[in-house]
Design an enzyme around this catalytic site. Structure first.
Site, PDB file in Angstrom:
ATOM      1  NE  ARG A 278      -1.843   1.831   3.541  1.00  0.00           N
ATOM      2  CZ  ARG A 278      -1.566   1.124   4.604  1.00  0.00           C
ATOM      3  NH1 ARG A 278      -2.071  -0.087   4.764  1.00  0.00           N
ATOM      4  NH2 ARG A 278      -0.767   1.600   5.550  1.00  0.00           N
TER       5      ARG A 278
ATOM      6  CE1 TYR B  92     -17.987  10.218 -15.296  1.00  0.00           C
ATOM      7  CE2 TYR B  92     -16.527  10.535 -13.433  1.00  0.00           C
ATOM      8  CZ  TYR B  92     -17.338   9.714 -14.199  1.00  0.00           C
ATOM      9  OH  TYR B  92     -17.482   8.400 -13.862  1.00  0.00           O
TER      10      TYR B  92
ATOM     11  CG  ASP C   5     -10.574  15.294 -15.338  1.00  0.00           C
ATOM     12  OD1 ASP C   5      -9.853  14.685 -16.155  1.00  0.00           O
ATOM     13  OD2 ASP C   5     -11.568  14.764 -14.803  1.00  0.00           O
TER      14      ASP C   5
ATOM     15  CE  LYS D 278     -13.355   7.080 -18.409  1.00  0.00           C
ATOM     16  NZ  LYS D 278     -13.106   7.036 -16.972  1.00  0.00           N
TER      17      LYS D 278
END
Length: 380
Positions: free
Chosen positions: A49, A102, A175, A200
């Site tokens: 982690r 979004y 973004d 994406k």
């Protein structure tokens, strides 16, 4: 030595494995690491982690591609956004967001962050004066921009927004998912943090979910890294490896996405079943000049409004064959969707509600003539 984008995409953070000589970074599929002595982890790795060599390779590559100093990879784009928000903001703070953000970003602010005391105002990020008016002095900590926006393809002037945000002692967060670092690099234009859904264009093959934050501010990067570990929504090693594999072809893929999108936008602009085409590469687009100034090309995303209203828009979405009816975007395959009932359904009834006649295309890298024929059939 300074390298070009495509060279960085293939080599940054991806030196051959020193033990075996493997030219592709290995997948370190491990949760923990042997330590040489108490308090002496090897190369700083103690628990995956906190750090993993495969994720580190991706993070170094992302930072290089965006011109930043710190890159951080997350389990999803929204995990990245949530970590950023909780790092920078506290109860009582305020954020300016795009008025066509979004749907997932809107949901994060309106349904999650607002419950723990962070307020937001939606503003047209393509209008610097509207953004300036939405800022609340002393309270606004972030100006959040998408450019191009999702799904209306609005264009924000990054340099102008950076100046406005910094005057108010706020951060400008961009973004950059729709553009990808190949087409646009916001940090060089004054942004403080870049956000990606690496699901994406960065990953590019619709086979992995991920997100990223990149900054050139080392102190801010250290804070974000601390919260990445403390909150724990990290990118797993196999996901990091898949994303790195996709990055290697990002430049050539984006060129093909743009080639196909330009042809499709021109075709749609002259079609009687289409009332409006939203694509920043068209000279009539209100953000065309700004996009031409700050982007290499205009991207692979197109939205358009159906002349017959919502019923016609839904029928078009249901009628394509090569354009797959699906959410998400940025993969090698072409996708079509109805934002009002799919990706942006959570914004219904809010200031961010999208037009009911809107259709969004993620233009893939298939043969352009085949895609045009598919749309011709659906529109007919």
């Amino acid at each position: 030595m300074s390298y070009g984008f495509e060279t960085l995409a293939i080599h940054a953070g991806q030196e051959p494995d020193p033990r075996t000589g493997a030219v592709i970074p290995p997948i370190f599929q491990t949760s923990t690491y042997a330590q040489d002595a108490v308090g002496s982890p090897r190369l700083g790795y103690e628990y995956s982690r906190s750090g993993n060599p495969t994720r580190d390779a991706l993070q170094e590559c992302l930072a290089a591609l965006e011109g930043g100093t710190v890159g951080l990879a997350f389990a999803s784009g929204l995990a990245a956004e949530d970590t950023l928000l909780r790092t920078v903001c506290a109860p009582g703070d305020h954020v300016v967001i795009p008025d066509d953000a979004y749907g997932g970003t809107y949901r994060l602010f309106a349904r999650v962050a607002q419950r723990w005391g962070v307020d937001w105002t939606a503003a047209k990020v393509s209008d610097p004066d509207a953004v300036r008016a939405a800022i609340q002095p002393g309270r606004t900590k972030i100006v959040w921009a998408e450019t191009p926006t999702n799904p209306l393809l609005g264009i924000a002037d990054i340099a102008a927004l950076a100046g406005i945000a910094h005057e108010a002692s706020a951060l400008l967060v961009v973004d950059n998912t729709f553009a990808s670092p190949y087409l646009q690099q916001p940090l060089g234009l004054g942004a403080d943090v870049v956000v990606h859904s690496t699901t994406k264009y960065v990953g590019g093959h619709s086979d992995v979910v991920g997100g990223a934050l990149i900054t050139a501010d080392t102190a801010l990067g250290d804070e974000l890294r601390y919260h990445q570990n403390a909150m724990g929504a990290i990118n797993g090693p196999f996901d990091a490896w898949l994303t790195l594999r996709g990055i290697k072809t990002l430049g050539v893929r984006m060129d093909r996405h743009c080639d196909n999108a330009e042809r499709i936008a021109a075709f749609l602009s002259g079609h009687p079943a289409v009332s409006q085409v939203l694509y920043p590469g068209l000279p009539e687009h209100p953000g065309h000049e700004v996009a031409a100034k700050q982007m290499r090309r205009f991207g692979g995303m197109i939205s358009f409004r159906a002349a017959g209203g919502e019923e016609a828009a839904v029928k078009i979405c249901n009628s394509t064959e090569l354009f797959v009816l699906a959410e998400s975007l940025g993969g090698v395959e072409s996708l079509i969707e109805h934002p009002g009932q799919m990706t942006h359904a959570s914004a219904a009834g809010s200031p961010l509600e999208v037009p009911a006649d809107l259709v969004r295309l993620s233009v893939g890298i298939e043969t352009a003539d085949d895609l045009l024929a598919d749309l011709e059939r659906a529109l007919g």
